[in-house]
Design a protein around this motif. Structure first.
Motif, PDB file in Angstrom:
ATOM      1  N   MET A   1       0.854  -1.189   0.000  1.00  0.00           N
ATOM      2  CA  MET A   1       0.000   0.000   0.000  1.00  0.00           C
ATOM      3  C   MET A   1       0.890   1.239   0.000  1.00  0.00           C
ATOM      4  SD  MET A   1      -2.944   1.058   2.719  1.00  0.00           S
ATOM      5  CE  MET A   1      -3.809  -0.474   2.397  1.00  0.00           C
ATOM      6  N   LEU A   2       0.517   2.224  -0.816  1.00  0.00           N
ATOM      7  CA  LEU A   2       1.326   3.440  -0.937  1.00  0.00           C
ATOM      8  C   LEU A   2       0.534   4.635  -0.411  1.00  0.00           C
ATOM      9  CD1 LEU A   2       4.071   4.490  -2.148  1.00  0.00           C
ATOM     10  CD2 LEU A   2       2.706   5.213  -4.096  1.00  0.00           C
ATOM     11  N   PHE A   3       1.181   5.457   0.393  1.00  0.00           N
ATOM     12  CA  PHE A   3       0.585   6.687   0.901  1.00  0.00           C
ATOM     13  C   PHE A   3       1.257   7.849   0.181  1.00  0.00           C
ATOM     14  CE2 PHE A   3       0.875   3.553   4.329  1.00  0.00           C
ATOM     15  CZ  PHE A   3      -0.462   3.306   4.529  1.00  0.00           C
ATOM     16  N   PRO A   4       0.601   8.500  -0.746  1.00  0.00           N
ATOM     17  CA  PRO A   4       1.280   9.503  -1.585  1.00  0.00           C
ATOM     18  C   PRO A   4       1.881  10.669  -0.814  1.00  0.00           C
ATOM     19  CG  PRO A   4      -0.818   8.843  -2.532  1.00  0.00           C
ATOM     20  CD  PRO A   4      -0.780   8.274  -1.167  1.00  0.00           C
ATOM     21  N   ASP A   5       1.333  11.020   0.350  1.00  0.00           N
ATOM     22  CA  ASP A   5       1.869  12.192   1.057  1.00  0.00           C
ATOM     23  C   ASP A   5       2.500  11.797   2.386  1.00  0.00           C
ATOM     24  OD1 ASP A   5      -0.344  11.479   2.409  1.00  0.00           O
ATOM     25  OD2 ASP A   5      -1.218  13.476   2.567  1.00  0.00           O
ATOM     26  N   THR A   6       2.921  10.541   2.510  1.00  0.00           N
ATOM     27  CA  THR A   6       3.620  10.000   3.686  1.00  0.00           C
ATOM     28  C   THR A   6       2.735   9.956   4.927  1.00  0.00           C
ATOM     29  OG1 THR A   6       4.521  12.090   4.554  1.00  0.00           O
ATOM     30  CG2 THR A   6       5.769  10.969   2.797  1.00  0.00           C
ATOM     31  N   ARG A   7       1.453  10.163   4.780  1.00  0.00           N
ATOM     32  CA  ARG A   7       0.550  10.093   5.923  1.00  0.00           C
ATOM     33  C   ARG A   7      -0.422   8.946   5.706  1.00  0.00           C
ATOM     34  NH1 ARG A   7      -2.329  15.523   7.289  1.00  0.00           N
ATOM     35  NH2 ARG A   7      -2.919  14.246   9.066  1.00  0.00           N
ATOM     36  N   VAL A   8      -0.958   8.421   6.806  1.00  0.00           N
ATOM     37  CA  VAL A   8      -1.962   7.360   6.719  1.00  0.00           C
ATOM     38  C   VAL A   8      -3.296   8.010   6.361  1.00  0.00           C
ATOM     39  CG1 VAL A   8      -3.135   5.503   7.934  1.00  0.00           C
ATOM     40  CG2 VAL A   8      -0.731   5.974   8.395  1.00  0.00           C
ATOM     41  N   LEU A   9      -3.693   7.840   5.122  1.00  0.00           N
ATOM     42  CA  LEU A   9      -4.894   8.500   4.629  1.00  0.00           C
ATOM     43  C   LEU A   9      -6.036   7.510   4.555  1.00  0.00           C
ATOM     44  CD1 LEU A   9      -3.285  10.527   1.718  1.00  0.00           C
ATOM     45  CD2 LEU A   9      -3.675  11.256   4.063  1.00  0.00           C
ATOM     46  N   LEU A  10      -7.187   8.021   4.222  1.00  0.00           N
ATOM     47  CA  LEU A  10      -8.355   7.172   4.036  1.00  0.00           C
ATOM     48  C   LEU A  10      -8.187   6.303   2.805  1.00  0.00           C
ATOM     49  CD1 LEU A  10     -11.258   9.594   4.907  1.00  0.00           C
ATOM     50  CD2 LEU A  10     -10.450   7.658   6.217  1.00  0.00           C
ATOM     51  N   PRO A  11      -8.958   5.207   2.697  1.00  0.00           N
ATOM     52  CA  PRO A  11      -8.813   4.326   1.529  1.00  0.00           C
ATOM     53  C   PRO A  11      -8.969   5.043   0.198  1.00  0.00           C
ATOM     54  CG  PRO A  11     -10.112   3.258   3.229  1.00  0.00           C
ATOM     55  CD  PRO A  11      -9.893   4.663   3.692  1.00  0.00           C
ATOM     56  N   GLY A  12      -9.782   6.089   0.159  1.00  0.00           N
ATOM     57  CA  GLY A  12      -9.960   6.803  -1.092  1.00  0.00           C
ATOM     58  C   GLY A  12      -8.714   7.504  -1.577  1.00  0.00           C
ATOM     59  N   LEU A  13      -7.759   7.753  -0.683  1.00  0.00           N
ATOM     60  CA  LEU A  13      -6.529   8.450  -1.048  1.00  0.00           C
ATOM     61  C   LEU A  13      -5.320   7.529  -1.013  1.00  0.00           C
ATOM     62  CD1 LEU A  13      -7.086  11.775   0.924  1.00  0.00           C
ATOM     63  CD2 LEU A  13      -7.717  11.223  -1.416  1.00  0.00           C
ATOM     64  N   GLN A  14      -5.552   6.249  -0.761  1.00  0.00           N
ATOM     65  CA  GLN A  14      -4.459   5.291  -0.760  1.00  0.00           C
ATOM     66  C   GLN A  14      -4.364   4.607  -2.116  1.00  0.00           C
ATOM     67  OE1 GLN A  14      -5.419   2.619   2.376  1.00  0.00           O
ATOM     68  NE2 GLN A  14      -5.106   4.117   4.002  1.00  0.00           N
ATOM     69  N   ALA A  15      -3.243   3.974  -2.366  1.00  0.00           N
ATOM     70  CA  ALA A  15      -3.042   3.173  -3.573  1.00  0.00           C
ATOM     71  C   ALA A  15      -2.612   1.784  -3.136  1.00  0.00           C
ATOM     72  CB  ALA A  15      -1.983   3.802  -4.473  1.00  0.00           C
ATOM     73  N   ILE A  16      -3.415   0.777  -3.459  1.00  0.00           N
ATOM     74  CA  ILE A  16      -3.163  -0.597  -3.026  1.00  0.00           C
ATOM     75  C   ILE A  16      -2.633  -1.402  -4.202  1.00  0.00           C
ATOM     76  CG2 ILE A  16      -4.202  -2.660  -2.008  1.00  0.00           C
ATOM     77  CD1 ILE A  16      -6.279  -0.884  -0.725  1.00  0.00           C
ATOM     78  N   PHE A  17      -1.547  -2.098  -3.980  1.00  0.00           N
ATOM     79  CA  PHE A  17      -0.923  -2.890  -5.039  1.00  0.00           C
ATOM     80  C   PHE A  17      -1.672  -4.200  -5.239  1.00  0.00           C
ATOM     81  CE2 PHE A  17       1.975  -6.352  -6.177  1.00  0.00           C
ATOM     82  CZ  PHE A  17       2.400  -5.911  -7.414  1.00  0.00           C
ATOM     83  N   THR A  18      -1.911  -4.550  -6.489  1.00  0.00           N
ATOM     84  CA  THR A  18      -2.483  -5.840  -6.847  1.00  0.00           C
ATOM     85  C   THR A  18      -1.656  -6.421  -7.978  1.00  0.00           C
ATOM     86  OG1 THR A  18      -4.013  -4.797  -8.400  1.00  0.00           O
ATOM     87  CG2 THR A  18      -4.830  -5.204  -6.168  1.00  0.00           C
ATOM     88  N   GLY A  19      -1.273  -7.650  -7.866  1.00  0.00           N
ATOM     89  CA  GLY A  19      -0.464  -8.290  -8.894  1.00  0.00           C
ATOM     90  C   GLY A  19       0.551  -9.225  -8.280  1.00  0.00           C
ATOM     91  N   GLN A  20       1.507  -9.670  -9.088  1.00  0.00           N
ATOM     92  CA  GLN A  20       2.539 -10.586  -8.628  1.00  0.00           C
ATOM     93  C   GLN A  20       3.595  -9.841  -7.830  1.00  0.00           C
ATOM     94  OE1 GLN A  20       3.997 -12.514 -12.144  1.00  0.00           O
ATOM     95  NE2 GLN A  20       2.305 -14.001 -12.196  1.00  0.00           N
ATOM     96  N   MET A  21       4.019 -10.452  -6.731  1.00  0.00           N
ATOM     97  CA  MET A  21       5.039  -9.847  -5.883  1.00  0.00           C
ATOM     98  C   MET A  21       6.428 -10.033  -6.513  1.00  0.00           C
ATOM     99  SD  MET A  21       3.837  -8.310  -3.242  1.00  0.00           S
ATOM    100  CE  MET A  21       2.383  -8.197  -2.210  1.00  0.00           C
ATOM    101  N   GLN A  22       6.671  -9.304  -7.568  1.00  0.00           N
ATOM    102  CA  GLN A  22       7.947  -9.335  -8.253  1.00  0.00           C
ATOM    103  C   GLN A  22       8.533  -7.936  -8.297  1.00  0.00           C
ATOM    104  OE1 GLN A  22       7.287 -11.073 -12.106  1.00  0.00           O
ATOM    105  NE2 GLN A  22       6.883 -13.124 -11.283  1.00  0.00           N
ATOM    106  N   HIS A  23       9.870  -7.901  -8.450  1.00  0.00           N
ATOM    107  CA  HIS A  23      10.566  -6.610  -8.371  1.00  0.00           C
ATOM    108  C   HIS A  23      10.082  -5.639  -9.434  1.00  0.00           C
ATOM    109  CE1 HIS A  23      13.907  -3.837  -9.429  1.00  0.00           C
ATOM    110  NE2 HIS A  23      13.953  -3.690  -8.111  1.00  0.00           N
ATOM    111  N   THR A  24       9.941  -6.103 -10.682  1.00  0.00           N
ATOM    112  CA  THR A  24       9.538  -5.203 -11.766  1.00  0.00           C
ATOM    113  C   THR A  24       8.122  -4.676 -11.560  1.00  0.00           C
ATOM    114  OG1 THR A  24       8.861  -7.153 -13.042  1.00  0.00           O
ATOM    115  CG2 THR A  24      11.080  -6.266 -13.429  1.00  0.00           C
ATOM    116  N   SER A  25       7.221  -5.552 -11.086  1.00  0.00           N
ATOM    117  CA  SER A  25       5.837  -5.121 -10.862  1.00  0.00           C
ATOM    118  C   SER A  25       5.760  -4.103  -9.736  1.00  0.00           C
ATOM    119  CB  SER A  25       4.959  -6.329 -10.549  1.00  0.00           C
ATOM    120  OG  SER A  25       4.983  -7.256 -11.615  1.00  0.00           O
TER     121      SER A  25
END
Length: 521
Positions: A1-25
């Motif tokens: 999960m990525l927090f664009p402004d370094t703060r714990v934001l609400l789900p609407g402002l978060q970015a959640i990773f989906t996909g294979q746990m590989q370095h390139t992805s």
């Protein structure tokens, strides 16, 4: 999960990773692009210009500590598909407790207002503890919205069809929205569909070129879709330039029509180029053949009535005709241009007259009807589009019978599985009815392939299978006899359907309750 402004934001402002746990992805995920945080009109203008898109969606939220319906709609795929540009703004400055003037200016520019914060204060009066509402003069609660900022000011402004006021189009002069915390929407699915339709209409041009599947996906975005079935787009430079000229001509027509008649603000012209089997099936669903139209639309001042034949000249042979049909997404009715006529570039007046005739109800819809299938369920009458009036509507209007109609699709797995229950239902009703007398009013069962057949008096079919109960409408008044349609929305069980029929049917057999109890047993 990525927090664009370094703060714990609400789900609407978060970015959640989906996909294979590989370095390139993971590396591609962390690189972005992510929606920038804007806190002033200047930052917003810079973000719009750097996006390289025709417009940018901007979410204006009060705080990252408060969850509202907008922040739940914000991360939906409809906002990000097709590489759309988006950004967000948050009320309040991180480095200071007070909100900066630039943020307040940004909110006011978007057409959003402010309300004073209300606080509940407890006051002791003797042995009683009373609560008083205190209005804060310093703290403000700004309204939230998701706005669309256009980079092209010349884009045609389409007015929204619904009353969804928590998000609005930015850059225009919209009416003041209600605060989002007082919003009482319908189901979550209704919210999602309305928001996705709103996002779609913001990025659509006055006239849009889509293939058949993409055009079909626009259903529900606008009330009316004006389909123009064009020849296949070619790589020939001269023909491609001619196609672009026709598209620009159609865009000018759309803008002029929107300015003159508000009804056109809910009519989206869609050009569908010729293609493979998908376009052939799509055209056939509108009652259009592979080579229609063969005649141009009439011009103003023509002495001949109706469509006139093309003159056998070299200029006429180069004219390109577009098969034309108007589609009402609410009623699912389709209105092809009469007489096999189509739109010919330069005949915008005739195109306008055709559209007006449909909107005014002077053009009859196209009704699909196929041959009656040879095999049907036992005790069930198979209907087609041309037989609905004679075999269903007329007997029901005369109060001679009631009909339980099954609308199905032959390719639908849900419909195929339901036929097992449908046959059980037919056997139960026949057993409860016993030997029939021709003069006795009874409850009948009928079924129809709703993909190949339709009738303008039947309710729109939204899913397969659909059970519709048809009965004579009571208290019709001066309008005369009419048919009332009730759609079954209960569980797919025999006992539930029989109980539903016993509640609404006046012609159901008296011992239907016994059949219901037997089914439950």
């Amino acid at each position: 999960m990525l927090f664009p402004d370094t703060r714990v934001l609400l789900p609407g402002l978060q970015a959640i990773f989906t996909g294979q746990m590989q370095h390139t992805s993971l590396l591609q995920f962390t690189v972005g692009p992510w929606p920038p945080l804007v806190q002033s009109r200047e930052q917003l203008q810079e973000a719009v210009q750097e996006s390289g898109r025709q417009g940018t969606f901007v979410g204006l939220f009060r705080s990252s500590d408060m969850a509202g319906p907008l922040q739940e709609l914000w991360p939906l795929d409809c906002l990000k598909r097709h590489k759309r540009a988006y950004a967000f703004a948050r009320w309040g400055n991180e480095s200071s407790e007070n909100t900066s003037k630039s943020e307040e200016d940004l909110w006011r520019w978007a057409g959003l207002g402010f309300s004073k914060a209300l606080r509940i204060r407890e006051v002791q009066e003797g042995q009683m503890l009373k609560q008083e509402v205190e209005v804060s003069e310093e703290d403000f609660q700004p309204e939230e919205a998701i706005v669309y900022v256009r980079a092209d000011d010349d884009a045609c402004e389409f007015a929204p069809s619904g009353g969804f006021v928590v998000y609005q189009e930015g850059g225009s002069l919209p009416s003041k929205p209600w605060p989002s915390w007082t919003w009482r929407p319908g189901t979550w699915r209704d919210q999602v569909e309305a928001f996705c339709a709103w996002c779609e209409r913001q990025v659509l041009a006055p006239a849009t070129v889509f293939d058949a599947p993409r055009a079909a996906a626009l259903d529900g975005t606008f009330d009316w879709l004006l389909f123009l079935f064009a020849p296949k787009v070619t790589e020939d430079q001269n023909l491609a330039e001619g196609f672009d000229r026709e598209l620009r001509r159609l865009e000018r027509f759309a803008r002029a029509a929107c300015a003159k008649d508000k009804r056109y603000q809910e009519v989206l012209p869609v050009i569908v180029p010729a293609g493979g089997e998908d376009i052939a099936a799509f055209r056939a669903s509108f009652g259009l053949g592979s080579f229609e139209p063969t005649l141009p639309l009439p011009r103003e001042g023509d002495s001949q009535s109706g469509c006139r034949a093309l003159e056998d000249t070299e200029e006429a042979s180069r004219r390109v005709l577009f098969a034309t049909s108007l589609f009402n997404t609410r009623t699912r009715r389709k209105y092809p241009a009469p007489g096999g006529a189509g739109w010919c570039p330069g005949d915008e007046l005739a195109l306008c007259l055709f559209t007006d005739a449909v909107l005014d109800g002077r053009v009859s819809p196209y009704v699909r009807s196929t041959k009656r299938p040879e095999l049907a369920s036992p005790g069930v009458k198979e209907l087609c589009g041309s037989s609905v009036d004679l075999e269903l509507l007329q007997p029901v209007k005369a109060n001679e019978s009631e009909v339980l109609l099954l609308l199905y699709a032959p390719f639908c797995s849900h419909s195929l599985h339901f036929f097992w229950l449908w046959n059980q239902l037919s056997a139960a009703i026949q057993a409860a009815t016993g030997p029939r007398n021709g003069t006795v009013k009874d409850l009948q069962l009928a079924q129809m392939d709703a993909m190949q057949n339709e009738h303008p008096d039947l309710p729109p079919t939204r899913q397969f299978p659909t059970l519709v109960f048809c009965r004579a409408k009571k208290d019709t008044g001066e309008s005369g006899a009419a048919v009332e349609f009730l759609t079954y929305e209960g569980p797919a069980t025999l006992s539930a359907i029989l109980a539903w029929l016993g509640e609404y049917s006046a012609f159901a057999p008296p011992n239907l309750q016994a059949a219901t109890q037997a089914a439950e047993g």
